[in-house]
Design an enzyme around this catalytic site. Structure first.
Site, short mmCIF file in Angstrom:
data_model
loop_
_atom_site.label_atom_id
_atom_site.label_comp_id
_atom_site.label_asym_id
_atom_site.label_seq_id
_atom_site.Cartn_x
_atom_site.Cartn_y
_atom_site.Cartn_z
N ARG A 115 9.68 37.06 26.53
CA ARG A 115 10.10 37.00 27.80
C ARG A 115 11.35 36.52 27.98
NH1 ARG A 115 6.34 38.76 31.34
NH2 ARG A 115 7.77 39.12 32.57
N GLU A 124 11.66 40.72 14.42
CA GLU A 124 10.14 40.35 13.98
C GLU A 124 10.00 41.34 12.94
OE1 GLU A 124 7.46 40.90 17.45
OE2 GLU A 124 5.71 40.59 16.23
N SER A 126 7.99 44.06 11.09
CA SER A 126 7.53 45.53 11.48
C SER A 126 6.40 46.03 10.82
CB SER A 126 8.58 46.39 11.34
OG SER A 126 7.90 47.77 11.77
N ARG A 229 8.20 26.29 28.56
CA ARG A 229 6.98 26.31 27.60
C ARG A 229 6.64 25.03 27.17
NH1 ARG A 229 4.86 30.97 29.10
NH2 ARG A 229 6.72 32.69 28.87
#
Ligand SMILES: Cc1cc2nc3c(=O)[nH]c(=O)nc-3n(C[C@H](O)[C@H](O)[C@H](O)COP(=O)(O)OP(=O)(O)OC[C@H]3O[C@@H](n4cnc5c(N)ncnc54)[C@H](O)[C@@H]3O)c2cc1C
Ligand SMILES: [Zn+2]
Length: 265
Positions: A115, A124, A126, A229
């Site tokens: 986000r 990332e 896959s 966070r």
């Protein structure tokens, strides 16, 4: 490599810039560059004004007094400018430093992480190309019981009922979770064996499954990420990763880290 949760980690790939670079960048506005960390000798009186206060008190003679250093003989260094930038949200100089990290975390954590759009880049692994290894997040009993206890203060973490969760409840649920993980993996592998395309065979993969990514961003972005966070209302799991980023920032940008940890006044 910092190990996190049961199978995760956070690793620094590279960093660029420094506290000094941030100050130097800010000085573009006055054409001065980095002057040095302090305190340092007063450029006006070269330290000669030390003791002048006493003389002034005794004789009234103000010659030799130095307003630049208030007769201390020393001036603060560029920590002062860095503090000014941070406290007044002059944020752009903090965009001239940054970090690239590699992270292994449950997909659940990545959904929260992704986000954060500005100013980050992500790549990332896959599951369309490589089957995701059978590694899934199982929280500790303590995390479940503590989480339920703390939930009273936090709507998002709140348990579905008011009853306190016991260690036995947690163990019962963890066993059921392990069952689901096992079942999901069997269906995943069956699909791969039958030749179902990898991009579809992954459908049963749960959000507790570990994935890996690289994330890159400038320091301004990472400070913003940690503000959200590392906060107590952020989910405990992503907070562990956020704290680990804090450790990297503390090592690579110690002056900025000190200011960030103090918080804005
Ligand atoms: C405790 C917590 C609970 C949350 N719960 C939920 C939830 O229940 N549901 C949910 O969907 N999300 C939830 N989120 C995610 C949250 O809504 C944000 O998407 C996430 O925190 C990223 O923040 P951001 O948009 O500031 O970050 P970024 O996207 O990285 O943006 C950084 C900054 O850039 C600026 N910016 C970025 N994009 C724009 C834009 N399009 N327009 C204007 N300015 C922009 C803003 O100043 C922003 O703060 C939660 C987050 C936290 C920390
Ligand atoms: Zn002086």
């Amino acid at each position: 490599v910092k190990k996190l949760l049961d199978h995760g980690y956070l690793d620094l790939v590279e960093h660029w810039g420094s506290d000094q670079r941030i100050v130097e960048t800010a000085r573009m506005s006055t054409n001065k560059g980095f002057l040095g960390w302090g305190p340092s000798e007063c450029p006006e009186c070269k330290g000669a004004s030390v003791g002048v206060d006493l003389l002034v008190a005794r004789t009234g003679d103000t010659s030799g007094a130095c307003s630049k250093c208030n007769n201390t003989g020393q001036v603060p260094g560029d920590e002062k400018l860095l503090r000014y930038l941070h406290e007044h949200a002059h944020s752009t100089p903090f965009e001239f430093a940054g970090l690239t990290i590699e992270v292994k975390a449950p997909i659940m954590v990545f959904r929260e992480w992704h986000r954060h759009r500005v100013p980050f880049g992500y790549n990332e692994m896959s599951a369309r190309y490589v089957p995701l290894p059978d590694e899934n997040y199982s929280p500790t009993v303590g995390r479940i019981v503590e989480g339920a206890r703390a939930a009273g203060k936090n709507k998002q973490a709140q348990a579905a009922t008011d009853a306190a969760v016991t260690d036995d409840d947690a163990l019962e649920w963890l066993a059921a979770l392990a069952d689901v993980y096992g079942h999901a993996q069997r269906v995943y592998e069956l699909g791969l064996k039958l030749g179902v395309p990898k991009e579809l065979a992954r459908l049963p993969v749960p959000v507790g499954r570990y994935s890996r990514m690289r994330a890159t961003g400038n320091l301004r972005g990472w400070l913003g990420f940690m503000t959200l966070r590392s906060a107590p209302n952020a989910q405990w799991e992503i907070r562990q990763f956020s704290h680990a980023i804090g450790e990297v920032v503390a090592e690579m940008f110690p002056c900025t880290w000190t200011l960030f940890a103090e918080g804005r006044p």
